[in-house]
Design an enzyme around this catalytic site. Structure first.
Site, PDB file in Angstrom:
ATOM      1  N   ASN A   1      -7.977   2.836  -5.105  1.00 33.99           N
ATOM      2  CA  ASN A   1      -7.824   2.559  -3.669  1.00 33.99           C
ATOM      3  C   ASN A   1      -9.186   2.324  -3.034  1.00 33.99           C
ATOM      4  O   ASN A   1     -10.204   2.847  -3.497  1.00 33.99           O
ATOM      5  CB  ASN A   1      -7.130   3.744  -2.976  1.00 33.99           C
TER       6      ASN A   1
ATOM      7  N   HIS B   1      10.968  -1.406  -0.855  1.00 35.00           N
ATOM      8  CA  HIS B   1      11.171  -1.645   0.581  1.00 35.00           C
ATOM      9  C   HIS B   1      11.791  -3.004   0.873  1.00 35.00           C
ATOM     10  O   HIS B   1      11.734  -3.478   2.004  1.00 35.00           O
ATOM     11  CB  HIS B   1       9.839  -1.489   1.339  1.00 35.00           C
TER      12      HIS B   1
HETATM   13  C1  BV8 Z   1      13.946   7.317   4.434  1.00 30.15           C
HETATM   14  C2  BV8 Z   1       8.973  -2.109   6.548  1.00 30.15           C
HETATM   15  C3  BV8 Z   1      15.956   8.630   4.485  1.00 30.15           C
HETATM   16  C4  BV8 Z   1       8.721  -3.030   5.401  1.00 30.15           C
HETATM   17  C5  BV8 Z   1       8.119  -0.019   5.927  1.00 30.15           C
HETATM   18  C6  BV8 Z   1       8.637  12.973   4.248  1.00 30.15           C
HETATM   19  C7  BV8 Z   1       7.624  13.384   5.094  1.00 30.15           C
HETATM   20  C8  BV8 Z   1       7.417  12.737   6.317  1.00 30.15           C
HETATM   21  C9  BV8 Z   1       8.212  11.670   6.703  1.00 30.15           C
HETATM   22  C10 BV8 Z   1       9.207  11.260   5.870  1.00 30.15           C
HETATM   23  C11 BV8 Z   1       9.422  11.927   4.670  1.00 30.15           C
HETATM   24  N1  BV8 Z   1      10.451  11.298   4.042  1.00 30.15           N
HETATM   25  C12 BV8 Z   1      10.886  10.286   4.814  1.00 30.15           C
HETATM   26  C13 BV8 Z   1      10.157  10.229   5.940  1.00 30.15           C
HETATM   27  C14 BV8 Z   1      10.308   9.258   7.070  1.00 30.15           C
HETATM   28  C15 BV8 Z   1       9.708   7.902   6.818  1.00 30.15           C
HETATM   29  C16 BV8 Z   1       8.235   8.087   6.571  1.00 30.15           C
HETATM   30  O1  BV8 Z   1       7.747   8.037   5.471  1.00 30.15           O
HETATM   31  N2  BV8 Z   1       7.485   8.266   7.642  1.00 30.15           N
HETATM   32  C17 BV8 Z   1       6.053   8.454   7.512  1.00 30.15           C
HETATM   33  C18 BV8 Z   1       5.329   7.254   8.115  1.00 30.15           C
HETATM   34  C19 BV8 Z   1       5.672   9.740   8.179  1.00 30.15           C
HETATM   35  N3  BV8 Z   1      10.348   7.220   5.701  1.00 30.15           N
HETATM   36  C20 BV8 Z   1      11.438   6.508   5.889  1.00 30.15           C
HETATM   37  O2  BV8 Z   1      11.956   6.380   6.984  1.00 30.15           O
HETATM   38  C21 BV8 Z   1      12.062   5.863   4.661  1.00 30.15           C
HETATM   39  N4  BV8 Z   1      13.452   6.104   4.638  1.00 30.15           N
HETATM   40  O3  BV8 Z   1      13.270   8.279   4.144  1.00 30.15           O
HETATM   41  O4  BV8 Z   1      15.313   7.370   4.535  1.00 30.15           O
HETATM   42  C22 BV8 Z   1      17.412   8.415   4.677  1.00 30.15           C
HETATM   43  C23 BV8 Z   1      18.273   8.937   3.779  1.00 30.15           C
HETATM   44  C24 BV8 Z   1      19.658   8.769   3.940  1.00 30.15           C
HETATM   45  C25 BV8 Z   1      20.133   8.048   5.028  1.00 30.15           C
HETATM   46  C26 BV8 Z   1      19.252   7.504   5.942  1.00 30.15           C
HETATM   47  C27 BV8 Z   1      17.866   7.680   5.768  1.00 30.15           C
HETATM   48  C28 BV8 Z   1      11.921   4.355   4.743  1.00 30.15           C
HETATM   49  C29 BV8 Z   1      10.534   3.908   4.581  1.00 30.15           C
HETATM   50  C30 BV8 Z   1      10.482   2.392   4.700  1.00 30.15           C
HETATM   51  C31 BV8 Z   1       9.268   1.974   5.315  1.00 30.15           C
HETATM   52  N5  BV8 Z   1       9.226   0.552   5.562  1.00 30.15           N
HETATM   53  N6  BV8 Z   1       8.017  -1.143   6.596  1.00 30.15           N
HETATM   54  C32 BV8 Z   1       7.855  -4.140   5.794  1.00 30.15           C
HETATM   55  O5  BV8 Z   1       7.997  -4.616   6.927  1.00 30.15           O
HETATM   56  O6  BV8 Z   1       7.095  -4.587   4.933  1.00 30.15           O
HETATM   57  S1  BV8 Z   1       6.693   0.860   5.636  1.00 30.15           S
HETATM   58  C33 BV8 Z   1       5.357  -0.083   5.379  1.00 30.15           C
HETATM   59  O7  BV8 Z   1       4.474   0.904   4.865  1.00 30.15           O
HETATM   60  C34 BV8 Z   1       5.449  -1.156   4.331  1.00 30.15           C
HETATM   61  O8  BV8 Z   1       6.669  -1.225   3.679  1.00 30.15           O
HETATM   62  C35 BV8 Z   1       4.403  -0.708   3.335  1.00 30.15           C
HETATM   63  O9  BV8 Z   1       4.677  -1.115   2.045  1.00 30.15           O
HETATM   64  C36 BV8 Z   1       4.455   0.769   3.467  1.00 30.15           C
HETATM   65  C37 BV8 Z   1       3.333   1.507   2.924  1.00 30.15           C
HETATM   66  O10 BV8 Z   1       2.131   0.994   3.461  1.00 30.15           O
HETATM   67  P1  BV8 Z   1       0.946   0.701   2.473  1.00 30.15           P
HETATM   68  O11 BV8 Z   1       1.446  -0.217   1.446  1.00 30.15           O
HETATM   69  O12 BV8 Z   1       0.428   1.995   2.007  1.00 30.15           O
HETATM   70  O13 BV8 Z   1      -0.080  -0.094   3.397  1.00 30.15           O
HETATM   71  P2  BV8 Z   1      -1.226   0.495   4.333  1.00 30.15           P
HETATM   72  O14 BV8 Z   1      -1.733  -0.616   5.163  1.00 30.15           O
HETATM   73  O15 BV8 Z   1      -0.783   1.707   5.016  1.00 30.15           O
HETATM   74  O16 BV8 Z   1      -2.370   0.965   3.335  1.00 30.15           O
HETATM   75  C38 BV8 Z   1      -3.117   0.073   2.571  1.00 30.15           C
HETATM   76  C39 BV8 Z   1      -4.043   0.900   1.697  1.00 30.15           C
HETATM   77  O17 BV8 Z   1      -4.683   0.029   0.794  1.00 30.15           O
HETATM   78  C40 BV8 Z   1      -5.141   1.641   2.479  1.00 30.15           C
HETATM   79  O18 BV8 Z   1      -5.303   2.945   1.926  1.00 30.15           O
HETATM   80  C41 BV8 Z   1      -6.401   0.796   2.217  1.00 30.15           C
HETATM   81  O19 BV8 Z   1      -7.568   1.576   2.165  1.00 30.15           O
HETATM   82  C42 BV8 Z   1      -6.098   0.246   0.861  1.00 30.15           C
HETATM   83  N7  BV8 Z   1      -6.704  -1.053   0.581  1.00 30.15           N
HETATM   84  C43 BV8 Z   1      -6.928  -2.095   1.423  1.00 30.15           C
HETATM   85  N8  BV8 Z   1      -7.433  -3.142   0.741  1.00 30.15           N
HETATM   86  C44 BV8 Z   1      -7.529  -2.747  -0.551  1.00 30.15           C
HETATM   87  C45 BV8 Z   1      -7.067  -1.423  -0.659  1.00 30.15           C
HETATM   88  N9  BV8 Z   1      -7.071  -0.745  -1.811  1.00 30.15           N
HETATM   89  C46 BV8 Z   1      -7.483  -1.403  -2.909  1.00 30.15           C
HETATM   90  N10 BV8 Z   1      -7.921  -2.683  -2.897  1.00 30.15           N
HETATM   91  C47 BV8 Z   1      -7.960  -3.381  -1.742  1.00 30.15           C
HETATM   92  N11 BV8 Z   1      -8.399  -4.672  -1.750  1.00 30.15           N
END
Ligand code: BV8
Length: 245
Positions: free
Chosen positions: A216, A112
């Site tokens: 996780n 990302h």
């Molecule tokens: C694209 C900016 C195509 C970066 C981010 C299939 C199905 C449905 C939707 C889609 C699909 N394919 C694509 C999509 C659309 C979309 C998508 O996924 N939507 C989802 C939300 C439904 N994807 C996209 O748009 C991607 N692009 O597909 O392009 C394309 C092709 C050709 C031409 C044009 C386009 C682009 C995705 C980019 C996303 N960018 N943000 C930033 O600012 O940093 S996403 C954001 O979420 C961050 O990047 C982050 O890395 C990412 C994932 O989040 P997590 O890392 O999982 O963080 P989160 O807080 O959610 O979870 C933390 C977890 O850790 C929790 O479970 C928690 O319990 C746990 N935890 C907490 N503490 C601990 C722990 N575990 C262990 N130890 C701990 N201490």
């Protein structure tokens, strides 16, 4: 324990949870980044078009916060796994904070993008190192200016709706193909498994016969795809699981 045998090819996918114990806020947890901001307002190309200063303020605050963070024992365990496995190790991270590299990992795919790189929104000049905070005005590209054009600079981040780098997928595909001939292991740690295509990597690996391991704090969205689930904090679980604590 996940034993790192001589024939193990280990691909690790990490997310924000792995950096949580370093003090970097996650996204979807309570108190996470998306609690104060709507994704559509700060992490889409449309948001940047609408209000680039708001987007820069969001990323500037994250630069400031992440700049003072250091790797935790979870990062260090993954760095040790790479030292043991060499080219049979690949770390695919959704994190943009560079903490895996700071811990010593070199075989890293930053899916990302990177928080401390900036690029031009209007020309193909390569992304450049940038730790500046842009709170007052949106920065502009001096190379475009030299050619008489005005273009904004933007964070080198993959926003929702933007394509991920094809080169990253080629590297991931080549690694999975290599590992499929031996003992392929896929380990996902600290991610909600909500964002694609990253959340679908486990399916690709499993289709090639990979063992699937999950670390996780709670059950992630794609949790049902995994054979082994070690619930807990990655800074505690990863060193134990990889036998490097
Ligand atoms: C694209 C900016 C195509 C970066 C981010 C299939 C199905 C449905 C939707 C889609 C699909 N394919 C694509 C999509 C659309 C979309 C998508 O996924 N939507 C989802 C939300 C439904 N994807 C996209 O748009 C991607 N692009 O597909 O392009 C394309 C092709 C050709 C031409 C044009 C386009 C682009 C995705 C980019 C996303 N960018 N943000 C930033 O600012 O940093 S996403 C954001 O979420 C961050 O990047 C982050 O890395 C990412 C994932 O989040 P997590 O890392 O999982 O963080 P989160 O807080 O959610 O979870 C933390 C977890 O850790 C929790 O479970 C928690 O319990 C746990 N935890 C907490 N503490 C601990 C722990 N575990 C262990 N130890 C701990 N201490």
């Amino acid at each position: 324990m996940l034993e790192l045998t001589d024939d193990t090819w280990l691909m690790v996918l990490t997310g924000a949870g792995v950096s949580a114990e370093s003090g970097v806020p996650t996204f979807r947890d309570a108190g996470g980044l998306w609690e104060g901001e709507r994704v559509e307002d700060v992490a889409t190309p449309e948001a940047f078009e609408r209000d680039p200063l708001r987007v820069w303020r969001f990323y500037s605050a994250r630069r400031e916060a992440a700049g003072g963070c250091a790797p935790n024992p979870g990062h260090l365990a993954l760095a040790e796994a790479e030292r043991r496995l060499g080219e049979r190790f690949l770390l695919v991270t959704q994190n943009v904070d560079r903490l895996h590299r700071a811990a010593g990992n070199e075989n890293v795919v930053e899916l990302h993008g990177q928080l401390f790189l900036t690029r031009c929104a209007g020309c193909p000049r390569p992304p450049f190192e940038d730790r500046a905070l842009y709170d007052e005005a949106v920065p502009e590209c001096d190379e475009c200016a030299a050619k008489g054009r005005r273009s904004y600079l933007r964070p080198h981040i993959v926003w929702f709706g933007e394509a991920l780098s094809e080169a990253h997928f080629q590297r991931i595909g080549a690694f999975l193909d290599g590992g499929a001939r031996q003992r392929l292991v896929f380990l996902q740690a600290g991610t909600s498994g909500a964002v694609y295509p990253a959340a679908g990597l486990v399916n690709e690996a499993a289709a090639l016969g990979a063992e699937t391991w999950l670390v996780n704090a709670e059950q992630p969205y794609n949790g049902s795809r995994f054979e082994h689930f070690h619930q807990g904090r990655s800074g505690e679980v990863l060193p134990r699981l990889l036998g490097v604590g």
